[in-house]
Design an enzyme around this catalytic site. Structure first.
Site, PDB file in Angstrom:
ATOM      1  N   THR A 150       0.837  -1.187   0.000  1.00  0.00           N
ATOM      2  CA  THR A 150       0.000   0.000   0.000  1.00  0.00           C
ATOM      3  C   THR A 150       0.879   1.246   0.000  1.00  0.00           C
ATOM      4  OG1 THR A 150      -1.654  -1.252   1.259  1.00  0.00           O
ATOM      5  CG2 THR A 150      -2.004   1.112   1.090  1.00  0.00           C
ATOM      6  N   VAL A 192      -2.019  -2.832  -3.866  1.00  0.00           N
ATOM      7  CA  VAL A 192      -2.253  -4.145  -4.490  1.00  0.00           C
ATOM      8  C   VAL A 192      -2.374  -5.210  -3.395  1.00  0.00           C
ATOM      9  CG1 VAL A 192      -1.231  -3.683  -6.749  1.00  0.00           C
ATOM     10  CG2 VAL A 192       0.248  -4.421  -4.850  1.00  0.00           C
ATOM     11  N   ASP A 245      -8.794  -9.940   1.377  1.00  0.00           N
ATOM     12  CA  ASP A 245      -9.410  -8.988   2.307  1.00  0.00           C
ATOM     13  C   ASP A 245     -10.872  -9.306   2.575  1.00  0.00           C
ATOM     14  OD1 ASP A 245      -7.199  -7.556   2.935  1.00  0.00           O
ATOM     15  OD2 ASP A 245      -7.713  -5.759   1.803  1.00  0.00           O
ATOM     16  N   SER A 303     -11.753  -2.638   3.525  1.00  0.00           N
ATOM     17  CA  SER A 303     -10.393  -2.105   3.491  1.00  0.00           C
ATOM     18  C   SER A 303     -10.119  -1.328   4.771  1.00  0.00           C
ATOM     19  CB  SER A 303     -10.243  -1.169   2.281  1.00  0.00           C
ATOM     20  OG  SER A 303      -9.011  -0.475   2.319  1.00  0.00           O
TER      21      SER A 303
END
Length: 592
Positions: free
Chosen positions: A388, A407, A430, A459
């Site tokens: 990130t 990614v 995730d 997220s």
């Protein structure tokens, strides 16, 4: 000029430093963080343009585009695209991100959700082994770990709706750097070695990253001509340059050749979503931050509203840390059970953001005793520092952009679709692929974050604006689940009066409900504070504990990038995390 990280002795030491700065003359600063003179400052607009990002080439690209007549939104495209070229370890066209934008002319804030989506073939059963266990390799590596990328669509959307320049112009720096190459830095080379076994499974990845069979080494010039072509097509043809036609065909062929099941409809059907940001007040600040499918905004609102009645600066380090950790514990518990993609699940957002709800959570905190996480109610039915990236931008018109993109894990899925140069994400991890089974960051989920075709995984990315009567800040960081708590500590730092660079350098600690432990960077806490926290019943996980047989925390976390506009004294400053030697915060004066 190099920047060294100050020796951290806890949050209290930095509060003291802020007080000392208020009465003592400033020492010489790195020119990259130097305030812009206020000669032309009126108080209504910043005195220049500022970009803070994780790589100097990306910072320069953003500033270049603003010199060419672009605004902060064009600069966000340029900065993001260059990071996609020079930081494949962290983000790229094959991933997604969140763009928090402020339009100075209208005063509007908007959250651009470019999170990846699950393909139509998504089915949780595909991540089970023959004996019914969880297939961790399939969740984190290769074609089944990858979601439909969102970042290219975000570039098109922002250029068309908010930018002042053609998309091709904003992408030009990234195209040039992809073609000409850039020097491989230590973090890149180290990350590749960590993921090498996965990366070299795939012919498309080998063709991009290996030269005569040799892996990238620090100092090599890394060129990506196929990625340059993909970027050029995106600039020329917009959405169709990536999600339809030649690039799309190659992405589908590359994924499916490795056993995945992408379709033309998956790509052509992708859309970014404009969402209303979360806003709340903390002390004298208006905090504007990320809504679901980010968990960060709701969690941060809960934590800050729990903490607001306490005068944290008046407490000793042990007591202050105890209260902050207990707020983290409660917010992450709610994250586990309630948060997901708002287009698929009903989130009790009004309740979770309520000050009355925060007061109820606050009432469960014992001031002198840790709350064991298993005592907090939870029903199953109702760690990464290199992955990130984040950048912050303020332009001379007062437009702002806080952008976090990823990614997911190091180099994402490890899979480059041949002929595209696009390294695909591994965001499917995730999702709560198996209820109650932690993902790669150790966080769990249940039904709210269960996978479905077209759904966006939850997220932790948390780009954030802070605004008071006299100061405006943009901040964010990578760090997996620790993003939320690092941004929290950054907000507390600004509230305590720290400048941008001090906020970027703050020592960091974290708690996420489960596992039930405080993790911390090297040197964050004094020995007395560690002893005090353990006496309260906390488990404290320190980097040195690894040698003694414990799990051990990472020595350093995150890569916080922030910009601060002080409207009272007419200065614009940037802070770039000293943990990352290739990052840069740079300010350029502009006469208004």
């Amino acid at each position: 000029m190099s920047r060294s990280r100050p020796t951290p002795t806890g949050f209290g030491a930095l509060l003291l430093a802020a007080l000392l700065l208020a009465v003592a003359p400033s020492c010489a600063r790195d020119a990259r963080q130097a305030p812009v003179p206020a000669a032309e400052q009126t108080g209504e607009r910043p005195p220049g343009n500022a970009v803070a990002s994780a790589h100097a080439l990306a910072t320069e690209a953003g500033l270049q585009i603003m010199r060419e007549g672009g605004n902060a939104f064009d600069a966000a495209i340029a900065t993001s695209a260059v990071l996609s070229v020079v930081e494949p370890i962290s983000s790229g066209l094959g991933g997604g991100g969140f763009f928090l934008l402020h339009d100075a002319r209208s005063g509007r804030d908007v959250f651009i959700d470019a999170r990846e989506t699950a393909p139509a073939s998504m089915d949780a059963d595909r991540y089970r082994t023959a004996d019914g266990g969880f297939d961790r390799d399939r969740a984190e590596n290769g074609p089944w770990s990858a979601g439909i990328p969102g970042l290219p669509a975000a570039f098109v959307h922002i250029a068309e709706r908010y930018g002042a320049l053609p998309l091709a112009q904003s992408l030009a720096p990234a195209v040039r750097i992809a073609e000409e190459g850039f020097p491989v830095y230590a973090r890149f080379a180290r990350g590749y070695q960590a993921r090498r076994a996965v990366m070299e499974r795939y012919p498309g990845t080998r063709s991009v990253f290996l030269v005569d069979g040799r892996a990238p080494q620090e100092g090599d010039v890394f060129r990506q001509p196929e990625l340059a072509r993909t970027l050029r097509l995106l600039g020329e043809r917009g959405f169709d340059g990536f999600y339809r036609g030649d690039v799309a065909d190659k992405l589908i062929a590359g994924v499916n050749a490795e056993g995945g099941q992408w379709t033309a409809g998956d790509l052509a059907g992708y859309r970014v979503v404009e969402r209303e940001p979360i806003r709340f007040r903390y002390h004298g600040w208006t905090v504007t931050t990320a809504p679901p499918p980010s968990s960060g905004g709701i969690a941060m609102a809960q934590m800050l509203q729990i903490l607001e009645p306490w005068d944290l600066a008046a407490l000793d380090e042990t007591q202050r840390t105890h209260l902050v950790v207990e707020s983290m514990r409660r917010a992450f518990r709610d994250r586990t059970f309630f948060l997901g993609d708002p287009d698929f699940v009903r989130i009790p957002q009004r309740t979770l953001l309520s000050r009355d709800y925060a007061a109820g959570l606050r009432a469960t905190i014992h001031p002198a005793r840790a709350t064991p996480s298993d005592l907090l109610s939870g029903e199953a039915t109702p760690l990464e520092d290199e992955e990130t990236t984040h950048f912050s931008i303020v332009d001379a018109q007062g437009n702002r952009a806080g952008v976090t993109q990823t990614v997911n894990l190091l180099f994402g899925s490890g899979l480059v679709a041949p002929g595209t140069g696009v390294l695909l994400n591994n965001e499917m991890d995730d999702f709560a692929l198996q209820p109650g089974v932690p993902n790669a960051f150790g966080v769990m989920g249940f039904e709210a974050n269960a996978p479905q075709p077209g759904k966006r995984p939850l997220s932790s990315m948390t780009p954030t604006f802070l605004e008071s009567d006299d100061r405006v800040a943009v901040l964010g960081t990578p760090g997996g689940s620790r993003i939320i708590t690092m941004v929290l500590l950054g907000i507390l730092g600004y509230d305590a009066g720290l400048d941008a660079q001090a906020v970027a350098a703050l020592p960091r600690y974290h708690h996420q409900w489960t596992p039930d432990r405080i993790s911390a960077e090297s040197g964050t806490f004094s020995g007395a504070t560690v002893a005090g926290l353990r006496a309260l019943g906390h488990t404290v996980d320190l980097p040195g504990d690894r040698a003694a047989g414990g799990r051990g925390s990472s020595h350093v976390w995150g890569n916080l990038q922030t910009v601060l506009w002080n409207r009272r004294d007419g200065t614009l400053t940037g802070g770039s995390d000293p943990r990352n030697p290739v990052g840069e915060a740079k300010v350029e004066p502009v006469a208004n």
